[in-house]
Design a protein around this motif. Structure first.
Motif: not given
Length: 129
Positions: A25-39, A75-85
């Motif tokens: 998240c921090a290296q690229y300055g976009v914090y959308w991937p933090l939504f995987v914390l929910i998973f 839930l696990v598959v969704s957490s791997f799918g979210l960053p790809i999407v």
């Protein structure tokens, strides 16, 4: 003493996984991937509920546990799918996607290790903590 060593090792590996996630998240300055914390929070819940709700018979198949494993897998598959999407839709960079995937792998192996170490009915279990 073995329980304390396992707990420290699992804490260390969880910190490594979260470091990968925050680095992505921090290296690229976009914090959308933090939504995987929910998973990360939701993935062990079906297994905890199924272990508490089901009877402790020694049968090879238990419908409640099988359903919990199904939900956990989703839930696990969704957490791997979210960053790809997110990377596919150009919301994040592909490098951030790779770092988040590495973090997901480490975190879910840590969660699996927790269930292996503290899930049995031996002299220590997760119910103590």
């Amino acid at each position: 003493m073995a329980g304390i060593k396992a707990l420290v090792g699992l804490s260390f590996s969880g910190a490594i996984g979260l470091t990968f996630l925050l680095l992505g998240c921090a290296q690229y300055g976009v914090y959308w991937p933090l939504f995987v914390l929910i998973f990360y929070v939701l993935s062990p819940l079906p297994t905890f509920i199924a272990r508490r709700a089901s009877d402790d018979t020694d049968s090879t198949s238990n419908a409640c546990r099988e359903l919990a494993y199904f939900f956990t897998t989703g839930l696990v598959v969704s957490s791997f799918g979210l960053p790809i999407v997110l990377a596919r839709k150009a919301a994040i960079e592909w490098g951030a996607c790779g770092l988040v995937m590495a973090g997901n792998t480490v975190i879910f192996l840590t969660i699996l290790g927790f269930f292996v170490v503290f899930g049995g009915g031996d002299d220590f279990s997760w119910e103590q903590w």
